[in-house]
Design a protein around this motif. Structure first.
Motif, PDB file in Angstrom:
ATOM      1  N   ALA A 551     -12.270  -1.641   0.266  1.00  0.00           N
ATOM      2  CA  ALA A 551     -11.653  -1.202  -0.984  1.00  0.00           C
ATOM      3  C   ALA A 551     -12.305  -1.967  -2.122  1.00  0.00           C
ATOM      4  CB  ALA A 551     -10.149  -1.438  -0.973  1.00  0.00           C
ATOM      5  N   LEU A 563      -4.694  -2.816  -3.389  1.00  0.00           N
ATOM      6  CA  LEU A 563      -6.085  -2.983  -2.986  1.00  0.00           C
ATOM      7  C   LEU A 563      -6.206  -3.217  -1.487  1.00  0.00           C
ATOM      8  CD1 LEU A 563      -8.988  -3.156  -4.100  1.00  0.00           C
ATOM      9  CD2 LEU A 563      -8.655  -5.640  -4.323  1.00  0.00           C
ATOM     10  N   HIS A 566      -5.460   0.030   0.404  1.00  0.00           N
ATOM     11  CA  HIS A 566      -6.612   0.931   0.368  1.00  0.00           C
ATOM     12  C   HIS A 566      -7.635   0.537   1.435  1.00  0.00           C
ATOM     13  CE1 HIS A 566      -5.932   2.321  -4.075  1.00  0.00           C
ATOM     14  NE2 HIS A 566      -5.010   2.780  -3.228  1.00  0.00           N
ATOM     15  N   ALA A 567      -7.876  -0.766   1.596  1.00  0.00           N
ATOM     16  CA  ALA A 567      -8.807  -1.215   2.635  1.00  0.00           C
ATOM     17  C   ALA A 567      -8.269  -0.884   4.019  1.00  0.00           C
ATOM     18  CB  ALA A 567      -9.047  -2.726   2.496  1.00  0.00           C
ATOM     19  N   ALA A 570      -8.890   2.766   4.677  1.00  0.00           N
ATOM     20  CA  ALA A 570     -10.307   2.977   4.972  1.00  0.00           C
ATOM     21  C   ALA A 570     -10.646   2.515   6.385  1.00  0.00           C
ATOM     22  CB  ALA A 570     -11.156   2.248   3.936  1.00  0.00           C
ATOM     23  N   TYR A 585     -12.946   3.135   0.609  1.00  0.00           N
ATOM     24  CA  TYR A 585     -11.800   3.950   0.200  1.00  0.00           C
ATOM     25  C   TYR A 585     -12.141   4.755  -1.047  1.00  0.00           C
ATOM     26  CZ  TYR A 585      -7.269   5.281  -1.619  1.00  0.00           C
ATOM     27  OH  TYR A 585      -6.210   6.008  -2.109  1.00  0.00           O
ATOM     28  N   THR A 592      -2.316   6.524   1.064  1.00  0.00           N
ATOM     29  CA  THR A 592      -1.796   5.605   2.066  1.00  0.00           C
ATOM     30  C   THR A 592      -0.803   6.288   2.989  1.00  0.00           C
ATOM     31  OG1 THR A 592      -2.051   3.802   0.521  1.00  0.00           O
ATOM     32  CG2 THR A 592      -0.604   3.407   2.389  1.00  0.00           C
TER      33      THR A 592
END
Length: 876
Positions: A551, A563, A566-567, A570, A585, A592
């Protein structure tokens, strides 16, 4: 005039020290007799002599010896009396022969009757007095011959001074024989003290004589100043001794604060022995546990020092302690019987006298300080020594109490620092944990809002970790995780942060400025490191891969948590895209919730399809080596991936709320299986089952009803059910948690703290919550024998539990050394791969009914008991 005799010590020559002193005494006696017969006896009486019987002069000499002043010169004690006053008066008022005879008889009577001298000492002092009296009378007569009567006083003073120096010289010879060396400073020290005193006493004696010769009625006027002068001299010597004692008190007690406690104790006792001029000094210390752990330290002349040795028979010291605690201090002289325990102890140690005092502070008695064997036969311990020793003892006790307090404070500070570090770091890898990582991400995001320099977050999930863990055990899995953590550190800059979130999940914060190209270079370094084989031990080598989600920070990111999420999203996308190095991401990747919804739905369907099942890991009684129950653990039997461990789905279940349903299923199954074990294993009153409660379960209003229904449906006795809760759960909402736990406790179940020491470790909740059991985290058990911090923390947890009356369970025991260590520390129960992996309920039932004993437990030689229904160790 002086008199004294040294201690007798064996010499290396043909004659021993006592024999040499005996020979010297014979020489002195022969010289004194010859001088008396040849010189003194023929001398006429002085022109100023008065008609007084020599018996009265003898009585005056005896009286003068009844009020001596004792002075210690190094190892030898000497007595200085006012007999020089009587001698000076006698030179003027009586005949020389009567004067010498009166002094010998009077002084000898005082030595025998008042000072109880016997043997060689009495012989030496009598001969010394006879010699000095002969020298004084002979020299006085010789000096008076050419003088007029007006100068006879000068002759008397000179005679007294010379006789004093002769006496000092004789004592100096005895000191040299006793110490085996000649030190002229000793003679100078004695003369410095005695000559001025002799001159003063002689001057008063001459005043008395002249007054008696010319105006006898005026003698009454001299009585008061004479008494005052004598009292002043005694007060001066007493004040001088008190000043010296204060100096010694400061110097000696300061030794207790030296760095090396062993050496400090030895130096302290040597100094105490010197301060009291004693042969032996002994310090008995009693710990808070009582006399069983008492130690003795001893310094004795001519013997090797003893420091902190165990007391073989503390009965004598206990009797002395009781007496000194009641009276403050004790003193004895062997054979008097005035203090029978101390007298007996001193006699057994070969000491002629002793004095003892208790080491007391306001809260308790710490021990006993004893000195014995006063050096020099002239003196023994007095009331001043008693008061000084009592002061020493109080200072020592205060120093010990302060030192113990400082040590406790240091340990508490160190423990707090260790617990703070544990709260912010992963115990296995030493990497920051979720709490610390999120805090650093928040700082980076906040700074980015001001500077415009944005960070990036990498989310890693290891591929191939679970087979390693399941095949080779947790120890191999731990080696792999630690190796990965070390390699991740090596791939980062000092400003970056790598953290472990739990299981095989790692996250990395790359501080900005960072772009996609910079991330690619970091990922390449990470993958290159992961491709290097890892040696797991016993020639077992493996490699792992990783699914990596990235992210990139950018304007519009609301907070650090977003943040990281998001990682995470991904990373899940990368796991589904085989062969992809990493996934960055993007909004089009899916939000999410969309990624999570698939996994949550899969888990919910698994619950409905019965894919979750309960396994059990046996709990072993470390006192007997037999199983006394098991911990219920949940597994996901995935139709595609196979068996999934809890760290792969419990976090998701917590976030989604599915954990409540999972917990209810596990609780019901555990109660049913435990009830079956009890029915099949008659006579095992201590059998139990432990079940974990999650944060959502504790916060759920239905948890108490669920537990009550599970117990009722299974017929399991409530005391056999132990509910495990982590410290973090307790701290989230203390009031609500306390209310729930007390309601559960009211059902009759028991409460355990899981992974104690890895969370907040607040001692307050041990008092506030109804806790019955502490579980020592496997991170600490794993480090036993290898990490001093883990040893200290584990010992502290076990001792704390013992003090509070709680049971302790050691988790993750995988080696025989760990088993022996936790047993020696006093843990009650253990579980781990050393005894058994998690097994099916039927296998647990077979183990229980077979009265299985573990070969990896060394039962204690005396049956101490087994686990009872109240959470204490009940006798078998």
């Amino acid at each position: 005039m002086t008199n004294g005799v040294s201690d007798a010590r064996t010499g290396a020559d043909r004659l021993s020290v006592p024999q040499r002193i005996m020979l010297l005494t014979a020489v002195l006696a022969a010289v004194a007799v010859a001088l008396f017969v040849v010189v003194v006896r023929p001398l006429p009486a002085a022109s100023t002599a008065v008609a007084l019987p020599w018996v009265l002069w003898a009585a005056a000499f005896a009286l003068s010896e009844a009020f001596p002043v004792h002075v210690q010169v190094k190892r030898d004690a000497h007595t200085f009396s006012v007999s020089d006053l009587v001698m000076a008066a006698g030179l003027v008022l009586t005949t020389p022969g009567d004067l010498v005879l009166a002094q010998v008889v009077g002084v000898a009577a005082a030595l025998v009757l008042h000072r109880r001298q016997r043997g060689l000492k009495l012989a030496f002092n009598t001969a010394l007095f006879a010699l000095t009296a002969g020298v004084a009378t002979s020299l006085y007569a010789a000096l008076c011959a050419p003088m007029t009567p007006d100068w006879f006083w000068f002759a008397a003073l000179v005679a007294i001074v010379v006789a004093t120096v002769v006496g000092n010289a004789c004592i100096f010879v005895v000191m040299s024989l006793s110490e085996g060396r000649v030190d002229p400073s000793n003679l100078l020290a004695m003369c410095t003290l005695t000559v001025p005193a002799a001159v003063a006493a002689a001057a008063i004696g001459l005043l008395v004589a002249r007054t008696a010769a010319h105006d006898p009625a005026a003698l009454a006027l001299l009585a008061l100043p004479t008494i005052l002068i004598i009292a002043a001299y005694r007060a001066y010597t007493g004040a001088r001794e008190q000043q010296e004692n204060l100096r010694l008190l400061h110097e000696v007690t300061s030794l207790l604060h030296a760095g090396d406690s062993q050496a400090a104790l030895g130096d302290f006792l040597d100094s105490v022995r010197t301060a009291f001029r004693a042969e032996m000094a002994e310090l008995v210390l009693i710990g808070p546990g009582g006399p069983e752990g008492a130690t003795v330290s001893r310094s004795r002349e001519g013997a090797e020092p003893v420091v902190m040795a165990p007391l073989d028979a503390p009965e004598n010291q206990q009797r002395l302690l009781r007496l000194t605690t009641a009276s403050g201090a004790l003193t004895t002289r062997t054979g008097t019987g005035r203090s029978e325990p101390l007298d007996t102890y001193a006699a057994a140690c070969g000491l002629k006298d002793a004095v003892a005092a208790a080491l007391r502070t306001e809260d308790r008695v710490h021990g006993l300080l004893l000195v014995g064997g006063r050096v020099g036969d002239v003196t023994t311990f007095t009331s001043r020594d008693l008061a000084l020793l009592d002061t020493f003892a109080r200072h020592v006790a205060t120093s010990l109490e302060r030192g113990r307090l400082e040590e406790n404070l240091r340990q508490v500070t160190d423990l707090k620092e260790q617990l703070r570090h544990q709260a912010l770091h992963d115990p296995l890898t030493g990497l920051p944990n979720r709490t610390l990582f999120l805090d650093r991400v928040r700082q980076a995001v906040d700074a980015s809002g001001r500077t415009g320099v944005w960070p990036a977050v990498l989310y890693l999930d290891l591929d191939g970790f679970k087979p390693v863990n399941d095949t080779f055990g947790h120890e191999a899995g731990d080696i792999l995780l630690r190796t990965v953590a070390d390699r991740l550190r090596g791939c980062l800059r000092p400003a970056d942060t790598a953290a472990r979130l739990g299981g095989d999940e790692f996250v990395i914060l790359l501080n900005g400025p960072i772009d996609r190209f910079g991330v690619t270079r970091v990922v390449e370094r990470i993958r290159a490191q992961l491709e290097v084989p890892v040696l797991l031990g016993d020639d077992v080598v493996t490699t792992v891969g990783a699914s990596i989600g990235v992210a990139l920070g950018e304007p519009g990111i609301p907070d650090a948590d977003t943040l990281v999420r998001h990682a995470d999203v991904a990373m899940y996308a990368a796991k589904r895209s085989a062969g992809t190095d990493f996934v960055v991401y993007e909004p089009g990747l899916g939000n999410t919730t969309s990624t999570r919804k698939d996994v949550v739905a899969e888990l919910a369907q698994a619950i409905e399809d019965g894919e979750l099942r309960t396994v059990y890991q046996p709990l072993i009684d470390l006192r007997s080596g037999r199983p006394i129950g098991a911990e219920a653990l949940v597994r996901w039997q995935h139709p595609v991936d196979g068996l999934r461990s809890p760290d792969q789905f419990i976090g998701l279940a917590e976030e989604s709320g599915l954990i409540t349903r999972i917990g209810e299923l596990v609780l019901g199954d555990a109660c049913r299986q435990a009830a079956r074990w009890v029915a099949e294993c008659q006579g095992q009153d201590d059998l139990l089952v432990t079940v974990n409660l999650s944060a959502r379960q504790v916060a759920d209003d239905q948890i108490v009803d669920q537990v009550r229904e599970a117990l009722a449906a299974s017929g399991l006795d409530p005391h056999r059910l132990v509910l495990e809760i982590t410290e973090t759960v307790l701290m989230q909402d203390r009031d609500a948690a306390a209310a729930t736990l007390w309601l559960l406790k009211g059902l009759g179940v028991r409460i355990a703290i899981d992974d104690f020491g890895t969370g907040y470790s607040s001692l307050a909740y041990l008092r506030r919550f109804p806790i019955d059991m502490l579980k020592v985290a496997r991170e600490f058990v794993d480090g036993l024998g290898r990490d001093a911090h883990d040893d200290v923390i584990t010992r502290a947890i076990v001792e704390l539990a013992g003090t509070l009356g709680l049971l302790t369970v050691a988790e993750g025991v995988e080696t025989t050394q760990q088993s022996e260590t936790v047993t020696a520390l006093g843990c009650d129960i253990a579980q781990g791969y050393l005894f058994s992996r998690p097994i099916e309920a039927d296998a647990v039932s077979a183990v229980m009914s077979a009265s299985w004993l573990s070969d990896n437990v060394r039962p204690l030689p005396v049956e101490l008991g087994r686990l009872g229904s109240t959470g204490e160790l009940a006798s078998a």
